[in-house]
Write an enzyme that holds these catalytic residues in place. Sequence first.
Site, mmCIF file in Angstrom:
data_model
loop_
_atom_site.group_PDB
_atom_site.id
_atom_site.type_symbol
_atom_site.label_atom_id
_atom_site.label_comp_id
_atom_site.label_asym_id
_atom_site.label_seq_id
_atom_site.Cartn_x
_atom_site.Cartn_y
_atom_site.Cartn_z
ATOM 1 N N CYS A 45 -5.145 -3.193 2.527
ATOM 2 C CA CYS A 45 -4.959 -3.120 3.974
ATOM 3 C C CYS A 45 -6.212 -3.385 4.800
ATOM 4 O O CYS A 45 -6.590 -4.520 4.987
ATOM 5 C CB CYS A 45 -4.306 -1.798 4.366
ATOM 6 S SG CYS A 45 -3.621 -1.903 6.041
ATOM 7 N N GLU B 142 -6.178 8.505 7.609
ATOM 8 C CA GLU B 142 -6.600 8.092 6.253
ATOM 9 C C GLU B 142 -7.950 8.691 5.881
ATOM 10 O O GLU B 142 -8.196 9.024 4.725
ATOM 11 C CB GLU B 142 -6.681 6.568 6.153
ATOM 12 C CG GLU B 142 -5.359 5.898 5.919
ATOM 13 C CD GLU B 142 -5.543 4.459 5.467
ATOM 14 O OE1 GLU B 142 -6.038 4.241 4.351
ATOM 15 O OE2 GLU B 142 -5.200 3.559 6.246
ATOM 16 N N LYS C 186 -9.389 1.773 -2.551
ATOM 17 C CA LYS C 186 -9.696 1.228 -1.216
ATOM 18 C C LYS C 186 -11.112 1.599 -0.753
ATOM 19 O O LYS C 186 -11.470 2.784 -0.715
ATOM 20 C CB LYS C 186 -8.654 1.752 -0.225
ATOM 21 C CG LYS C 186 -8.714 1.150 1.164
ATOM 22 C CD LYS C 186 -7.521 1.666 1.983
ATOM 23 C CE LYS C 186 -7.407 1.037 3.344
ATOM 24 N NZ LYS C 186 -6.191 1.498 4.062
ATOM 25 N N ASN D 111 -0.297 -1.723 5.280
ATOM 26 C CA ASN D 111 0.590 -0.859 6.050
ATOM 27 C C ASN D 111 -0.040 -0.741 7.431
ATOM 28 O O ASN D 111 -0.916 0.083 7.657
ATOM 29 C CB ASN D 111 0.644 0.516 5.358
ATOM 30 C CG ASN D 111 1.857 1.302 5.778
ATOM 31 O OD1 ASN D 111 2.180 1.361 6.960
ATOM 32 N ND2 ASN D 111 2.515 1.919 4.831
ATOM 33 N N GLU E 297 0.841 -1.203 0.000
ATOM 34 C CA GLU E 297 0.000 0.000 0.000
ATOM 35 C C GLU E 297 0.883 1.262 0.000
ATOM 36 O O GLU E 297 1.904 1.306 0.675
ATOM 37 C CB GLU E 297 -0.856 -0.040 1.277
ATOM 38 C CG GLU E 297 -1.765 1.150 1.469
ATOM 39 C CD GLU E 297 -2.506 1.070 2.814
ATOM 40 O OE1 GLU E 297 -1.992 0.456 3.772
ATOM 41 O OE2 GLU E 297 -3.605 1.637 2.903
ATOM 42 N N ASN F 17 -7.020 5.957 -2.144
ATOM 43 C CA ASN F 17 -5.912 5.051 -1.833
ATOM 44 C C ASN F 17 -6.055 3.898 -2.834
ATOM 45 O O ASN F 17 -6.983 3.100 -2.730
ATOM 46 C CB ASN F 17 -6.062 4.574 -0.377
ATOM 47 C CG ASN F 17 -4.851 3.812 0.112
ATOM 48 O OD1 ASN F 17 -4.072 3.295 -0.671
ATOM 49 N ND2 ASN F 17 -4.717 3.725 1.429
HETATM 50 N N1 CDT Z 1 -3.478 1.143 6.206
HETATM 51 C C1 CDT Z 1 -4.429 0.567 6.973
HETATM 52 O O1 CDT Z 1 -5.557 0.391 6.543
HETATM 53 N N2 CDT Z 1 -4.079 0.257 8.231
HETATM 54 C C2 CDT Z 1 -4.980 -0.225 9.218
HETATM 55 C C3 CDT Z 1 -4.450 0.129 10.553
HETATM 56 C C4 CDT Z 1 -5.478 0.014 11.600
HETATM 57 S S1 CDT Z 1 -6.669 1.274 11.566
HETATM 58 C C5 CDT Z 1 -5.868 2.630 12.209
HETATM 59 C C6 CDT Z 1 -5.192 -1.730 9.163
HETATM 60 O O2 CDT Z 1 -6.345 -2.177 9.175
HETATM 61 O O3 CDT Z 1 -4.195 -2.483 9.168
#
Ligand code: CDT
Length: 283
Positions: free
Chosen positions: A146, A120, A101, A171, A20, A84
């Site tokens: 993600c 995000e 996304k 990520n 990502e 994204n």
């Molecule tokens: N990039 C991404 O979606 N990361 C989220 C982090 C937790 S929500 C702050 C994930 O689901 O891994």
Amino acid sequence: MIRRPPRSTLFPYTTLFRSELTLTTFFPRWFIEDEREIEEWFEVEMPGADTKPLFDRAGQLGVGFCLGYAELSTDDDGIKHRYNTQILVEKDGSVVGKYRKVHVPGHETNEPDRPFQHAERYYFEPGPDGFDVWDAFGGTLGMAICNDRRWPETYRVMGLKGVELILIGYNTPLHYEPDPQQNALAGFHNHLVMQSGAYQNGTFVVGVAKGGIEEGIDSLAQSAIYAPSGQIVAQCITTGDEIAVATLDLDFCGYYKNTLFDFDRYRQPQHYGIIAQQHGGQE
Ligand code: CDT
């Protein structure tokens, strides 16, 4: 008796898959207010001047790839949209699929008390196109990004479209501020959701991390390739640059798609309506 699909080819292509927001740092960890500064993180065309050499080289080598990046697009009414995004590029260098996304996690406003932001929801709007699949690399491929990997609907929508391989870049910071007791479970949850998504839909899943330390923030590594059996076919074992390699026989999906998870035969969609109709859970 197991009904095998007619096709019986190995997955005869080499593909590289990146994570990502590959082209930048994971900038949602910063809260930037200046609009022009924000747009510097975004790509307005793909390939653009900076990324064209990558496409050219991949085409020369006959290596397909998948790439996540921040996309700035302008619609027909001149309104700007920030997504994204992840693209799938065939081995001739042509873009075969684009995914934006859908499940955008984190927060919308600056939360300066956090050790770092996960804004995000400030930078990106949810992708409007949903989950699609594409004929590519001799199979039926889908993409997710993600946080999408944590939601069973992500896999099921693509499962219903016959997906055989889902590519997911992620990520995931190892510190989760809203509930730090989940920190120690990050790796477990990562495997849990992708193994079950693969198994319940009879598909391979590839999860690729931007793991390790970036700008002082430690993120989950453990990139892995999952089989329709739910088993891990290959996994990275360090937090550095590493490549997981596997040969995938997509016909193996048939063992699950045509038995336990024979959707035609066993699903009961008349009981699932609430999933698509209701947004939140009841108290
Ligand atoms: N990039 C991404 O979606 N990361 C989220 C982090 C937790 S929500 C702050 C994930 O689901 O891994």
